[in-house]
Design an enzyme around this catalytic site. Sequence first.
Site, mmCIF file in Angstrom:
data_model
loop_
_atom_site.group_PDB
_atom_site.id
_atom_site.type_symbol
_atom_site.label_atom_id
_atom_site.label_comp_id
_atom_site.label_asym_id
_atom_site.label_seq_id
_atom_site.Cartn_x
_atom_site.Cartn_y
_atom_site.Cartn_z
ATOM 1 N N ASP A 1 0.843 -1.204 0.000
ATOM 2 C CA ASP A 1 0.000 0.000 0.000
ATOM 3 C C ASP A 1 0.880 1.257 0.000
ATOM 4 O O ASP A 1 0.597 2.232 -0.706
ATOM 5 C CB ASP A 1 -0.911 -0.001 1.233
ATOM 6 C CG ASP A 1 -1.594 -1.346 1.406
ATOM 7 O OD1 ASP A 1 -2.354 -1.728 0.515
ATOM 8 O OD2 ASP A 1 -1.328 -2.034 2.411
ATOM 9 N N HIS B 1 -4.643 -3.393 6.426
ATOM 10 C CA HIS B 1 -4.429 -3.680 4.997
ATOM 11 C C HIS B 1 -5.769 -4.142 4.419
ATOM 12 O O HIS B 1 -6.049 -5.328 4.307
ATOM 13 C CB HIS B 1 -3.357 -4.753 4.789
ATOM 14 C CG HIS B 1 -3.295 -5.184 3.345
ATOM 15 N ND1 HIS B 1 -2.829 -4.360 2.344
ATOM 16 C CD2 HIS B 1 -3.680 -6.316 2.726
ATOM 17 C CE1 HIS B 1 -2.931 -4.974 1.178
ATOM 18 N NE2 HIS B 1 -3.446 -6.162 1.381
HETATM 19 N N1 LIG Z 1 -0.632 -7.946 2.545
HETATM 20 C C1 LIG Z 1 -0.654 -7.722 1.242
HETATM 21 O O1 LIG Z 1 -0.345 -6.599 0.795
HETATM 22 C C2 LIG Z 1 -1.037 -8.766 0.245
HETATM 23 C C3 LIG Z 1 -1.505 -9.996 0.652
HETATM 24 N N2 LIG Z 1 -1.861 -10.948 -0.274
HETATM 25 C C4 LIG Z 1 -2.314 -12.240 0.248
HETATM 26 O O2 LIG Z 1 -1.248 -13.186 0.199
HETATM 27 C C5 LIG Z 1 -1.787 -14.497 0.232
HETATM 28 C C6 LIG Z 1 -1.100 -15.377 -0.801
HETATM 29 O O3 LIG Z 1 -1.374 -14.922 -2.091
HETATM 30 P P1 LIG Z 1 -0.989 -15.814 -3.378
HETATM 31 O O4 LIG Z 1 0.404 -16.291 -3.313
HETATM 32 O O5 LIG Z 1 -1.433 -15.027 -4.547
HETATM 33 O O6 LIG Z 1 -1.977 -17.049 -3.180
HETATM 34 P P2 LIG Z 1 -1.908 -18.484 -3.852
HETATM 35 O O7 LIG Z 1 -3.263 -19.082 -3.650
HETATM 36 O O8 LIG Z 1 -1.308 -18.419 -5.220
HETATM 37 O O9 LIG Z 1 -0.859 -19.267 -2.943
HETATM 38 C C7 LIG Z 1 -1.098 -19.570 -1.606
HETATM 39 C C8 LIG Z 1 -0.297 -20.822 -1.286
HETATM 40 O O10 LIG Z 1 -0.406 -21.055 0.103
HETATM 41 C C9 LIG Z 1 -0.497 -22.432 0.307
HETATM 42 N N3 LIG Z 1 -1.051 -22.688 1.635
HETATM 43 C C10 LIG Z 1 -2.350 -22.658 2.026
HETATM 44 N N4 LIG Z 1 -2.443 -23.007 3.314
HETATM 45 C C11 LIG Z 1 -1.194 -23.210 3.756
HETATM 46 C C12 LIG Z 1 -0.644 -23.597 5.010
HETATM 47 N N5 LIG Z 1 -1.415 -23.858 6.071
HETATM 48 N N6 LIG Z 1 0.702 -23.728 5.100
HETATM 49 C C13 LIG Z 1 1.496 -23.497 4.041
HETATM 50 N N7 LIG Z 1 1.041 -23.155 2.834
HETATM 51 C C14 LIG Z 1 -0.287 -23.000 2.700
HETATM 52 C C15 LIG Z 1 -1.368 -22.936 -0.852
HETATM 53 O O11 LIG Z 1 -1.183 -24.326 -1.089
HETATM 54 C C16 LIG Z 1 -0.826 -22.074 -1.996
HETATM 55 O O12 LIG Z 1 0.250 -22.715 -2.686
HETATM 56 C C17 LIG Z 1 -3.288 -14.335 0.034
HETATM 57 O O13 LIG Z 1 -3.911 -14.400 1.317
HETATM 58 C C18 LIG Z 1 -3.408 -12.925 -0.519
HETATM 59 O O14 LIG Z 1 -4.679 -12.371 -0.269
HETATM 60 C C19 LIG Z 1 -1.724 -10.729 -1.604
HETATM 61 C C20 LIG Z 1 -1.265 -9.519 -2.079
HETATM 62 C C21 LIG Z 1 -0.908 -8.453 -1.180
HETATM 63 O O1 LIG Z 2 -6.707 -7.614 -2.634
HETATM 64 C C1 LIG Z 2 -6.221 -8.748 -2.571
HETATM 65 O O2 LIG Z 2 -6.859 -9.813 -2.457
HETATM 66 C C2 LIG Z 2 -4.721 -8.875 -2.586
HETATM 67 C C3 LIG Z 2 -4.150 -7.792 -1.770
HETATM 68 O O3 LIG Z 2 -4.157 -7.840 -0.559
HETATM 69 C C4 LIG Z 2 -3.645 -6.615 -2.445
HETATM 70 O O4 LIG Z 2 -3.373 -6.656 -3.663
HETATM 71 O O5 LIG Z 2 -3.481 -5.601 -1.769
#
Ligand SMILES: NC(=O)C1=CN([C@@H]2O[C@H](COP(=O)(O)OP(=O)(O)OC[C@H]3O[C@@H](n4cnc5c(N)ncnc54)[C@H](O)[C@@H]3O)[C@@H](O)[C@H]2O)C=CC1
Ligand SMILES: O=C([O-])CC(=O)C(=O)O
Length: 329
Positions: free
Chosen positions: A160, A188
């Site tokens: 952000d 967030h």
């Molecule tokens: N704070 C932020 O600014 C942001 C947060 N996010 C969040 O990050 C997270 C991950 O996003 P992506 O990589 O795109 O998702 P994704 O779905 O591509 O990957 C998530 C991975 O986590 C694994 N997983 C699920 N439960 C698990 C556990 N208990 N232990 C270990 N691995 C586990 C899944 O098997 C999958 O491979 C989501 O919650 C998303 O909303 C995404 C973008 C920005």
């Molecule tokens: O909005 C979502 O699901 C992923 C996220 O946290 C971001 O891009 O800031």
Amino acid sequence: MTRTPVNVTVTGAAGQIGYALLFRIASGHLLGADVPVKLRLLEIPQGLKAAEGTAMELEDCAFPLLQGIDISDDPNVAFDGANVALLVGARPRTKGMERGDLLEANGGIFKPQGKAINDHAADDIKVLVVGNPANTNALIAQAAAPDVPRERFTAMTRLDHNRAISQLAAKTGAPVSEIKKLTIWGNHSATQYPDIFHATVAGKNAAEIVNDEKWLAENFIPTVAKRGAAIIEARGASSAASAANAAIDHVHTWVNGTADGDWTSMGIPSDGSYGVPEGLISSFPVTTKDGRYEIVQGLEVNDFSRERINASVKELEEEREAVRALGLL
Ligand SMILES: NC(=O)C1=CN([C@@H]2O[C@H](COP(=O)(O)OP(=O)(O)OC[C@H]3O[C@@H](n4cnc5c(N)ncnc54)[C@H](O)[C@@H]3O)[C@@H](O)[C@H]2O)C=CC1
Ligand SMILES: O=C([O-])CC(=O)C(=O)O
């Protein structure tokens, strides 16, 4: 190379953020170009094969700093000796799922991971929670790790922060390198408050340069706060490379320090500063030095900012109440 490698645990290693993150950790962007690392990848059983594929690719890069890769589906193994933990894997919201369901599902992930960190991580462990809802997931993990100093649990609002810098640079025509002291306050989520009242553009006050409260309220703030949704709409998948980049920035800044005359934004346990209830994991302006962070004190908060900080903090309080009711705190 004689330095002891730093153990970096990454959860959700086979996911899209994991794929964008691991190669940059291994090439020295997380901790520094002279710091060797060992990677510990945590996945659920269904994700192990894909994580093995990523590990093969990491080997194929022959990164000089990468001194080993372990893969596990057991948090007790993956966090053993961890110095840095990036908690990326989380349960995404699926159709028909209410907010409470999402918090409960993530409780099942972040509570055992917090306990494994408590029982097995190194004494200097630093935790960054990326998986959403990041602030409250960090609170759940922290509550399960009573022996770890609570300030070691942080949540990511750096994406952000970076988004806001970019939008302000575009508005003012200044290069991003000239934008300093921007702040993300709160959660967030769409309630977050990107604050330019103390930011500077080439040394001058950003709010005075912009001089357009309507643009702030109706354009800048919603654009930054809803950028995640806009990326999903455009890409058909949520932010991955930019999220990985922000995770790298967050830990790099925490470990290596903020530049003089600047600060960053981190989701951290509140000490009550700026009226944010003690203990909530909320985003603040922070400076970092020698691996520690401090909230920037003494900023004047005007009515425009106060109203928006309060709204985001209220949402964090509601999330805390919801996970407390689920017995996760
Ligand atoms: N704070 C932020 O600014 C942001 C947060 N996010 C969040 O990050 C997270 C991950 O996003 P992506 O990589 O795109 O998702 P994704 O779905 O591509 O990957 C998530 C991975 O986590 C694994 N997983 C699920 N439960 C698990 C556990 N208990 N232990 C270990 N691995 C586990 C899944 O098997 C999958 O491979 C989501 O919650 C998303 O909303 C995404 C973008 C920005
Ligand atoms: O909005 C979502 O699901 C992923 C996220 O946290 C971001 O891009 O800031």
